[in-house]
Every structure is written in structure tokens, then in C-alpha cells.
Scaffold this motif. Structure first.
Motif, PDB file in Angstrom:
ATOM      1  N   PRO A 116       6.965  12.090 -38.127  1.00  0.00           N
ATOM      2  CA  PRO A 116       7.220  11.638 -37.843  1.00  0.00           C
ATOM      3  C   PRO A 116       8.842  10.895 -38.587  1.00  0.00           C
ATOM      4  O   PRO A 116       8.272  10.991 -40.595  1.00  0.00           O
ATOM      5  N   ALA A 117      10.122  11.168 -38.300  1.00  0.00           N
ATOM      6  CA  ALA A 117      11.337  11.066 -39.206  1.00  0.00           C
ATOM      7  C   ALA A 117      12.354   9.591 -37.973  1.00  0.00           C
ATOM      8  O   ALA A 117      12.396  10.233 -37.026  1.00  0.00           O
ATOM      9  N   ARG A 118      12.651   8.750 -39.085  1.00  0.00           N
ATOM     10  CA  ARG A 118      13.579   8.398 -38.200  1.00  0.00           C
ATOM     11  C   ARG A 118      15.088   8.956 -37.920  1.00  0.00           C
ATOM     12  O   ARG A 118      15.855   8.930 -37.035  1.00  0.00           O
ATOM     13  N   LEU A 119      15.213   9.809 -38.906  1.00  0.00           N
ATOM     14  CA  LEU A 119      16.668  10.135 -38.426  1.00  0.00           C
ATOM     15  C   LEU A 119      16.099  12.135 -39.120  1.00  0.00           C
ATOM     16  O   LEU A 119      15.485  11.884 -40.034  1.00  0.00           O
ATOM     17  N   THR A 120      16.112  13.148 -37.860  1.00  0.00           N
ATOM     18  CA  THR A 120      15.734  14.530 -38.130  1.00  0.00           C
ATOM     19  C   THR A 120      17.101  14.989 -39.126  1.00  0.00           C
ATOM     20  O   THR A 120      18.095  14.940 -37.948  1.00  0.00           O
ATOM     21  N   VAL A 121      17.835  15.792 -39.529  1.00  0.00           N
ATOM     22  CA  VAL A 121      18.775  17.182 -40.033  1.00  0.00           C
ATOM     23  C   VAL A 121      18.299  17.808 -39.942  1.00  0.00           C
ATOM     24  O   VAL A 121      17.594  18.082 -41.081  1.00  0.00           O
ATOM     25  N   VAL A 122      18.894  18.634 -39.586  1.00  0.00           N
ATOM     26  CA  VAL A 122      18.503  20.861 -39.094  1.00  0.00           C
ATOM     27  C   VAL A 122      19.387  21.307 -40.189  1.00  0.00           C
ATOM     28  O   VAL A 122      20.822  21.670 -39.884  1.00  0.00           O
ATOM     29  N   SER A 123      19.191  21.604 -41.030  1.00  0.00           N
ATOM     30  CA  SER A 123      20.389  23.103 -42.407  1.00  0.00           C
ATOM     31  C   SER A 123      19.832  23.880 -43.090  1.00  0.00           C
ATOM     32  O   SER A 123      19.351  23.792 -43.819  1.00  0.00           O
TER      33      SER A 123
ATOM     34  N   PHE B   9       8.746   9.068 -41.926  1.00  0.00           N
ATOM     35  CA  PHE B   9       9.251   8.969 -43.205  1.00  0.00           C
ATOM     36  C   PHE B   9      10.826   8.761 -42.489  1.00  0.00           C
ATOM     37  O   PHE B   9      10.925   8.712 -41.701  1.00  0.00           O
ATOM     38  N   ASP B  10      11.662   8.011 -43.212  1.00  0.00           N
ATOM     39  CA  ASP B  10      13.151   7.698 -42.664  1.00  0.00           C
ATOM     40  C   ASP B  10      13.966   8.808 -42.817  1.00  0.00           C
ATOM     41  O   ASP B  10      14.361   8.605 -41.513  1.00  0.00           O
ATOM     42  N   VAL B  11      13.796   9.847 -43.596  1.00  0.00           N
ATOM     43  CA  VAL B  11      14.593  10.670 -43.206  1.00  0.00           C
ATOM     44  C   VAL B  11      13.829  12.513 -43.565  1.00  0.00           C
ATOM     45  O   VAL B  11      13.442  12.465 -44.613  1.00  0.00           O
ATOM     46  N   CYS B  12      13.550  13.462 -42.582  1.00  0.00           N
ATOM     47  CA  CYS B  12      13.298  14.109 -42.672  1.00  0.00           C
ATOM     48  C   CYS B  12      14.655  16.124 -42.862  1.00  0.00           C
ATOM     49  O   CYS B  12      15.025  15.646 -41.636  1.00  0.00           O
ATOM     50  N   ILE B  13      14.290  16.727 -43.460  1.00  0.00           N
ATOM     51  CA  ILE B  13      15.240  17.936 -43.688  1.00  0.00           C
ATOM     52  C   ILE B  13      15.295  19.019 -43.736  1.00  0.00           C
ATOM     53  O   ILE B  13      13.922  18.906 -44.306  1.00  0.00           O
ATOM     54  N   VAL B  14      15.143  19.795 -42.395  1.00  0.00           N
ATOM     55  CA  VAL B  14      14.735  21.236 -42.343  1.00  0.00           C
ATOM     56  C   VAL B  14      15.801  21.537 -43.514  1.00  0.00           C
ATOM     57  O   VAL B  14      17.470  22.386 -42.825  1.00  0.00           O
ATOM     58  N   GLY B  15      15.585  22.588 -44.760  1.00  0.00           N
ATOM     59  CA  GLY B  15      15.993  23.213 -45.305  1.00  0.00           C
ATOM     60  C   GLY B  15      16.412  23.007 -46.734  1.00  0.00           C
ATOM     61  O   GLY B  15      16.726  21.710 -46.592  1.00  0.00           O
ATOM     62  N   ALA B  16      16.106  23.505 -48.045  1.00  0.00           N
ATOM     63  CA  ALA B  16      16.742  23.376 -48.797  1.00  0.00           C
ATOM     64  C   ALA B  16      17.964  23.937 -49.295  1.00  0.00           C
ATOM     65  O   ALA B  16      17.609  24.917 -50.587  1.00  0.00           O
ATOM     66  N   GLY B  17      18.821  23.862 -49.341  1.00  0.00           N
ATOM     67  CA  GLY B  17      19.868  24.943 -49.450  1.00  0.00           C
ATOM     68  C   GLY B  17      20.311  23.703 -50.594  1.00  0.00           C
ATOM     69  O   GLY B  17      20.032  22.672 -50.777  1.00  0.00           O
TER      70      GLY B  17
END
Length: 271
Positions: free
Chosen positions: A154-161, A3-11
Motif C-alpha cells: 500500500p502507498a499514498r502515491l503510486t507512480v508507474v514508470s 509506503f508514502d510512495v510506490c514506484i513501478v520501474g527502476a529506470g
């Protein structure tokens, strides 16, 4: 699959960021441990700037109606026997409106808003590890709900939220937490607010808030200045009836008394 972006947390952060990036054409994966409607009382009044930002992202005006979200036009302040109202300032020449809502209903609608984007994927699962190499993060590993095997994303950018009880915060920042007080939550039914369509701020021995969250319900948030919440039962009831009730306008007493007797006790640490 990468993915281009992986985000942890769907708040709030995960859903709005995921929607915005997917709308730009990026391939986005959002992973949420529990996709059931959350039962929380945080963030239930969205200020006008937030409402405007959602609309600019494409949030339909009907979406607030779908979750029984009342409009809020400003605040009322109560202190030392005096009171006055503070209307929101206009935004770009338009009347500024905030929105109250139940947190779980809002998050459910945000998740639909996210998945309306073809480039966005929302999955339920527990993120177990960040994929790291040479001090860089290039995605995550997670276990999909109902399964036992790990999946790499895998992702180019990972965001932990992933919220206030983040699994990864300690490894990603140096933020220390110190509990200085607790926020107590009550839900009032058919409360007679002095200023309908306003948030209410009461400043006294114990500050507290009251604001509409549905067409029939008012949320109260009350500061409890200790490092442990009050015990359920007599201690909690005495605190509410002696420290809070007398500071309320008389017209709110019936709904407050009913909530104290019937609403399940909820508390959240203030850090």
C-alpha cells in the motif's frame, strides 16, 4: 508494510524520482522486474540540464568517472557537404557539459544512488496488479523474484514508470502507438570522430547520430524508415554499406566497417 510512495520501474525516472522523494524524508518503495544490468541503447547521452539536475540531487561528480562516461561539450552537424559545431550554452555562468555512457552502466549507478538513501527500498519483483478502490490507486501487488506468493504494498502515491513496453499503460492512458520507423544501433570501437567530445548529427537521405559513450566506444543510431526492421544478413549489410557508409567522414570508415561485421544487430521501433 505501507509506503508514502510506490514506484513501478527502476529506470531513469524511477530511480531519480525515488531518490528525490526519499531525500525529502518520504518512505519510498521502488519495484523493478529485472535488477540485472540492462542491455539497451536508449538514452545514452545526457544533456547538460540533466547532468546539472543530477548534481543538485547529490549525484557525486566521481560517479560518471566510475562508469567510464566521457564528457560532451556540444554537437557537430553535417548536411549537404557542409559541417559546423554547436557548443552547449553555459548554465548559471558555468561551462555546460553533457555526459555519454552505456545505458546499462548508468542505470546500475543510478540504482546505487537510489539505495544510498535510507528511506528508499529497491526490490526485484513483477508487479501484477494495481490496488484500486473508487477510481483511486493506493499501491500495488507484486511477486518478489524467486518467490510465488503475491505481496501487497500500500502507498499514498503510486507512480508507474515501467518503460516503453509498460504492462499498465493501456489502462492508465489513451496513448496509441504507431510504428513508422526503426532505430538501428551500432557500437564503434576507437572511432576517429571529426569533433571529439561532441555528438554528431548527420542529415541526409537517412538521418543518423554518432556520439561517444565510453573512452573507446561510439554509439551510432540510424533511422530505418519502414514498419519492419531490415532482415539480418545481406539486407542489413547492404543498407548500412550503401546508405550510411558513404555519408560518413572517411576517417570513420575503418571502425564502421568493423562494427558492421562484428556488432550484434539491434533495432528498436520509433513510435
Amino acid at each position: 508494510m505501507s509506503f508514502d510512495v510506490c514506484i513501478v520501474g527502476a529506470g531513469v525516472v524511477g530511480c531519480t524520482l525515488g531518490h528525490a522523494l526519499a531525500k525529502q524524508g518520504r518512505k519510498v518503495l521502488v519495484i523493478e522486474r529485472d535488477l540485472d544490468e540492462p542491455d539497451k541503447f536508449i538514452g545514452e547521452l545526457l544533456q547538460p540540464g540533466g547532468v546539472e539536475a543530477l548534481h543538485k540531487l547529490g549525484w557525486p561528480k566521481s560517479a560518471f568517472e566510475e562508469i567510464d562516461s566521457p564528457e560532451v561539450s556540444g554537437y557537430a552537424l553535417f548536411k549537404d557537404g557542409r559541417e559546423f559545431s554547436i557548443p552547449y550554452e553555459q548554465i548559471e555562468g558555468k561551462v555546460a557539459i553533457g555526459q555519454g555512457f552505456r545505458y546499462g552502466k548508468f542505470i546500475g549507478r543510478l540504482r546505487k544512488f537510489l539505495t544510498d538513501q535510507p528511506n528508499a527500498t529497491l526490490v526485484g519483483g513483477k508487479v501484477t496488479d494495481l490496488l484500486e478502490a473508487e477510481e483511486s490507486v493506493f499501491g500495488v501487488e507484486y511477486i518478489p523474484n524467486g518467490e510465488t506468493e503475491k505481496v501487497s504494498a500500500p502507498a499514498r502515491l503510486t507512480v508507474v514508470s515501467d518503460g516503453g513496453y509498460s504492462t499498465f499503460r493501456k489502462g492508465l492512458s489513451n496513448t496509441d502507438r504507431e510504428i513508422r520507423s526503426y532505430m538501428l544501433a551500432l557500437l564503434l570501437e576507437d572511432a576517429d570522430l571529426p569533433y571529439p567530445g561532441h555528438g554528431h548529427v548527420f542529415i541526409g537521405k537517412q538521418p543518423f547520430l554518432a556520439y561517444p559513450v565510453t573512452s573507446r566506444h561510439t554509439r551510432m543510431l540510424i533511422d530505418f524508415p519502414k514498419d519492419q526492421p531490415p532482415k539480418k544478413g545481406e539486407e542489413l549489410t547492404n543498407f548500412l554499406m550503401t546508405e550510411i557508409r558513404d555519408a560518413l567522414p572517411v576517417q570513420m570508415h575503418p571502425s564502421f566497417d568493423h562494427a558492421v561485421k562484428t556488432y550484434p544487430f539491434k533495432a528498436m521501433p520509433s513510435c
